[in-house]
Enzyme design. Structure first.
Site, PDB file in Angstrom:
ATOM      1  N   ASN A 108      -6.474  17.415  60.386  1.00  0.00           N
ATOM      2  CA  ASN A 108      -6.592  16.393  61.431  1.00  0.00           C
ATOM      3  C   ASN A 108      -5.540  16.616  62.527  1.00  0.00           C
ATOM      4  O   ASN A 108      -4.700  17.514  62.438  1.00  0.00           O
ATOM      5  CB  ASN A 108      -6.486  14.979  60.834  1.00  0.00           C
ATOM      6  CG  ASN A 108      -5.141  14.734  60.156  1.00  0.00           C
ATOM      7  OD1 ASN A 108      -4.133  15.391  60.466  1.00  0.00           O
ATOM      8  ND2 ASN A 108      -5.104  13.785  59.233  1.00  0.00           N
ATOM      9  N   CYS A 113     -16.998  15.386  62.761  1.00  0.00           N
ATOM     10  CA  CYS A 113     -15.735  15.234  62.029  1.00  0.00           C
ATOM     11  C   CYS A 113     -15.610  13.742  61.742  1.00  0.00           C
ATOM     12  O   CYS A 113     -16.503  13.155  61.142  1.00  0.00           O
ATOM     13  CB  CYS A 113     -14.564  15.798  62.836  1.00  0.00           C
ATOM     14  SG  CYS A 113     -14.534  15.329  64.584  1.00  0.00           S
ATOM     15  N   LYS A 117     -10.665  13.260  74.395  1.00  0.00           N
ATOM     16  CA  LYS A 117      -9.715  12.344  75.041  1.00  0.00           C
ATOM     17  C   LYS A 117      -8.528  13.106  75.641  1.00  0.00           C
ATOM     18  O   LYS A 117      -7.412  13.065  75.123  1.00  0.00           O
ATOM     19  CB  LYS A 117      -9.232  11.303  74.039  1.00  0.00           C
ATOM     20  CG  LYS A 117     -10.375  10.491  73.416  1.00  0.00           C
ATOM     21  CD  LYS A 117      -9.911   9.177  72.839  1.00  0.00           C
ATOM     22  CE  LYS A 117      -8.989   9.382  71.667  1.00  0.00           C
ATOM     23  NZ  LYS A 117      -8.510   8.103  71.112  1.00  0.00           N
ATOM     24  N   ARG A 158      -4.662  12.979  74.460  1.00  0.00           N
ATOM     25  CA  ARG A 158      -4.204  14.183  73.760  1.00  0.00           C
ATOM     26  C   ARG A 158      -3.144  14.947  74.568  1.00  0.00           C
ATOM     27  O   ARG A 158      -2.239  15.555  73.994  1.00  0.00           O
ATOM     28  CB  ARG A 158      -5.392  15.117  73.466  1.00  0.00           C
ATOM     29  CG  ARG A 158      -6.446  14.516  72.519  1.00  0.00           C
ATOM     30  CD  ARG A 158      -5.906  14.306  71.118  1.00  0.00           C
ATOM     31  NE  ARG A 158      -6.909  13.686  70.251  1.00  0.00           N
ATOM     32  CZ  ARG A 158      -6.924  12.413  69.913  1.00  0.00           C
ATOM     33  NH1 ARG A 158      -5.961  11.594  70.351  1.00  0.00           N
ATOM     34  NH2 ARG A 158      -7.865  11.929  69.118  1.00  0.00           N
TER      35      ARG A 158
END
Length: 607
Positions: free
Chosen positions: A351, A413, A455, A459
Site C-alpha cells: 500500500n 485495489c 489524487k 499524493r
C-alpha cells in the site's frame, strides 16, 4: 468579445491578480543569477557560504562556484537546519540539497523564508502555474501574436476518448455502449464523464453497482485488444464488509464484460465456452519468482485456448490478507461463488504507506556517501526494486491474460486510484505500440491517471491545504520508474527518451504546468485549470527534438514481454542520484515560451 477587450482583460489579470513582488537584496551589488520565466519574480537574493542564493515565487536557485542548484519550490518536501549553519532540503524526487551559511541568523532567516515558500497553498491560484499562464498570455497578446495554442495539448489529447474508442475498434452496435451516467460527475466525482460498458447494461443497473463499489468507482472498460477483442476494465473494491454483502447487478455487470467480449463482432470467432477453475497466486503475500514463472508458462497461443477455459480474470492488486482486512473498513474482495465465470488472483502489492517508507529509505541511501562493499545489500533493504518487480509482474499477468489467453481482465485495489492505474497503464504500454509513441504516452497518462482520478494533489502535496503527510506517496513516480525499466530493456520501442521521463518526474511536482493539479477531472473543471494554466505536453511535445529517442523503430515488437526479476532491474540514477541527470533543457527554457535568445535544446539540466 473583441481582441482588444480580451487583451486588456489579460493585462489586468496578470498585473493585478499576480503582481510582481519587491526584490530584497542582502547586498546591493547582488544580481538575480538566472533569467526569470514569465510571471516569475525574485523576492530575495543573498549570500550563502561560497554561493549566491535566490528565491522567487517559482524556484530556489543556489549558484555555487562549481555547480548550480535550480529547484522548483513545490519539488521541495522539507527544509531543516542542521549543524547550526547548514540548511538541509529534502526533495520529492529523492534529491537532497545542502547549503552552508556563515552565521546562525542568516541560516534561520532562509529557513523561515523557505518554509513559508514551500507550504501547501491555501488557495490553488497561489501555485505558480496560474501566474505563469496569465503573464504568458499578456506578453503574447501585447505582441499581437497568437501563441495561445502553445499552452494547449494537441487534439490527440483533447479528443482522446472519441479517438481511442475508434482506434481500438469497439463494436458499438452489439457489444458495447458509451454511458453518460456520470455526466457532470453526478455519479462519481473521480471518474470521467463518459465510460464504456456492455451494451445491455442499463444506467439504472450502473447506479446499483455504484452503491456497491468503493467511492462509486464501477467497472469501466478502458482497453480493447484490437485483434482478439479481449478487454481490460478497472474499478474500486466491492463493499462486501464483515456482513458479506453481495450485489446482483454488480455480479451481472462483471459477467457481462466477458460476454460482451465474446459477442464483439470483430473479435476472434473461435472462442470457447467459459469453464470453472480458480487459483490463488499470492498466498496472501508477494508472488515468488517460481510461482510467477509457472503461472505464465503453462501454454501459449491457440494451444492454451484448447486447454484453458475462457473466463474473466479479476486481478486484485492487494494480498489476500490485506483484501480480507479491508472488510473491517467496509471493503473486501469478490467471492468466487458469486462470480461464477471469474477467477480472482491477488498480487500482493504494497500500500501507499509501505511505498512511502521504501522511498524514504531509498532517498536516505542515495544521499549518503556510498559504501561500495554494502551498496547492493543496502539498496535491497530499501525494497524499492522489489516493489517495482511486483508491479511489473502484475502488469505482465494482465498482458498474458489479454494477449495470449484472449481473456478479459478486471483490475482493482482498494480505492482504484493508486495501484490500479499503475497496473492498467503499464499493461496498456506493454500491449500497444501506440502508447509507446510520444502522443500515445500523453493519451495514456491523461486517460488512466488524470481521467480516472489519481489524487495528484494529495499524493504530491501541492493541493489546497494538503498538509496530511500520510496521504503523500510517489505512486506516479514509481510507475514512471517502471517505464524507465522498460526503456532500458527495449531501447528501440519508445519514441521518447529517458530525458522525457526525467522532465515528467520534475514537472509532476513543479507546478509550472497545470496538468497534474487537483485530485480529479471534476476539481480541475471547477478550478478551470485547463483554461488558466499551460499543459506539460506543450513542453514534452513530439516535435521537441531534445526528447526524441534516436534508436526508436516503429517496427519493433508490438507486445513487450519484459524480464521482471529484481536482478534485472536497475536504480534510476538520472532521477535518484545527485549530478547524474541526462542532458535536458535547462529550467529557464523548459517552458513553451523560451526566453528570447536562448536555445532550449542546447543547455544541460540545472540540477
Amino acid at each position: 468579445m473583441d481582441e482588444e477587450t480580451q487583451h486588456s482583460l489579460e493585462c489586468i489579470q496578470a498585473n493585478q491578480i499576480f503582481p510582481r513582488k519587491q526584490l530584497i537584496r542582502e547586498d546591493e551589488n547582488l544580481q538575480v543569477p538566472f533569467i526569470e520565466l514569465h510571471g516569475e519574480s525574485t523576492e530575495y537574493v543573498g549570500r550563502a557560504e561560497d554561493a549566491i542564493i535566490a528565491l522567487s515565487n517559482y524556484r530556489l536557485h543556489i549558484k555555487f562556484k562549481e555547480s548550480v542548484v535550480n529547484v522548483p519550490l513545490q519539488l521541495i518536501e522539507s527544509v531543516e537546519c542542521r549543524d547550526i549553519f547548514q540548511l538541509h532540503l529534502t526533495c520529492k524526487d529523492c534529491k537532497v540539497i545542502r547549503c552552508q551559511f556563515s552565521t546562525f541568523e542568516q541560516c534561520q532567516d532562509w529557513l523561515k523564508r523557505l518554509n513559508n515558500a514551500i507550504r501547501p497553498p491555501s488557495k490553488i491560484e497561489d501555485l505558480f502555474s496560474f501566474a505563469y499562464h496569465a503573464w504568458c498570455m499578456e506578453v503574447y497578446a501585447s505582441e499581437k501574436e497568437q501563441h495561445g495554442d502553445l499552452c494547449r495539448p494537441g487534439e490527440h489529447v483533447t479528443s482522446r476518448f472519441k479517438n481511442e474508442v475508434e482506434r481500438m475498434g469497439f463494436d458499438m452496435n452489439n457489444a458495447w455502449r458509451i454511458s453518460n451516467i456520470n455526466e457532470k460527475y453526478k455519479l462519481c466525482g473521480s471518474y470521467p464523464q463518459e465510460i464504456i460498458v456492455p451494451a445491455w447494461i442499463t444506467d439504472k443497473e450502473l447506479e446499483s453497482v455504484a452503491s456497491f463499489r468503493s467511492w462509486k468507482r464501477i467497472p469501466a472498460v478502458v482497453y480493447r485488444h484490437q485483434s482478439n477483442g479481449a478487454v481490460i476494465s478497472r474499478c474500486g473494491q466491492p463493499e462486501v464488509s464483515w456482513w458479506g454483502w453481495r450485489n446482483a447487478d454488480d455480479e451481472h455487470l462483471v459477467q457481462s464484460v466477458a460476454k460482451a467480449c465474446a459477442s464483439d463482432s470483430r473479435s476472434n470467432s473461435n472462442k470457447l465456452m467459459n469453464g470453472n477453475c480458480s487459483r490463488d497466486l499470492s498466498n496472501g503475500g508477494d508472488l515468488s519468482d517460481v510461482e510467477f514463472d509457472s503461472s505464465i508458462s503453462n501454454a501459449s497461443g491457440a494451444e492454451s485456448l484448447a486447454i484453458q477455459p475462457q473466463k474473466l480474470l479479476i486481478l486484485d492488486a492487494r494480498s489476500y490478507a490485506a483484501a480480507v482486512a479491508n472488510r473491517a473498513k467496509g471493503g473486501g474482495c469478490e467471492c468466487p461463488e458469486y462470480y461464477p465465470n471469474c477467477e480472482v488472483v491477488f498480487m500482493g502489492m504494497a500500500n501507499i504507506h509501505s511505498i512511502r517508507k521504501s522511498f524514504q529509505s531509498l532517498r536516505l541511501l542515495c544521499t549518503q556517501m556510498p559504501d561500495p562493499g554494502n551498496w547492493l545489500s543496502a539498496l535491497e533493504s530499501t525494497k524499492w526494486l522489489q516493489h517495482l518487480s511486483v508491479l511489473l509482474k502484475s502488469a505482465l499477468l494482465v498482458v498474458h491474460a489479454v494477449d495470449r489467453d484472449q481473456r478479459p481482465v478486471l483490475v482493482h485495489c482498494s480505492d482504484g486510484w493508486d495501484r490500479t492505474p499503475q497496473i492498467v497503464a503499464l499493461a496498456k504500454l506493454l500491449l500497444d505500440p501506440y502508447y509507446r509513441t510520444t502522443e500515445g504516452f500523453q493519451v495514456l497518462v491523461e486517460t488512466e491517471w488524470l481521467d480516472f482520478g489519481h489524487k495528484f494533489a494529495d499524493r504530491c502535496g501541492h493541493g489546497e491545504n494538503s498538509d496530511d503527510l500520510n496521504e503523500r506517496c510517489p505512486v506516479f513516480l514509481q510507475w514512471l520508474d517502471c517505464v524507465h525499466q522498460l526503456q532500458r530493456q527495449f531501447p528501440c520501442s519508445f519514441e521518447f527518451n529517458e530525458a522525457f521521463l526525467v522532465k515528467l518526474v520534475q514537472h509532476t511536482y513543479s507546478c509550472l504546468f497545470g496538468t497534474f493539479l487537483c485530485n480529479n477531472a471534476k476539481e480541475r473543471g471547477e478550478k478551470h485549470t485547463q483554461e488558466r494554466t499551460c499543459s506539460v505536453w506543450s513542453l514534452l511535445r513530439a516535435a521537441n527534438k531534445a526528447f526524441k529517442n534516436l534508436l526508436y523503430s516503429s517496427q519493433s515488437e508490438s507486445v513487450l514481454y519484459p524480464v521482471c526479476h529484481v536482478r534485472n532491474l536497475m536504480l534510476w540514477s538520472a532521477v535518484y542520484l545527485p549530478c547524474s541527470s541526462p542532458s535536458t533543457p535547462a529550467d529557464d527554457t523548459c517552458a513553451p515560451y523560451p526566453v528570447p535568445g536562448s536555445s532550449p535544446e542546447e543547455q544541460p539540466l540545472g540540477r
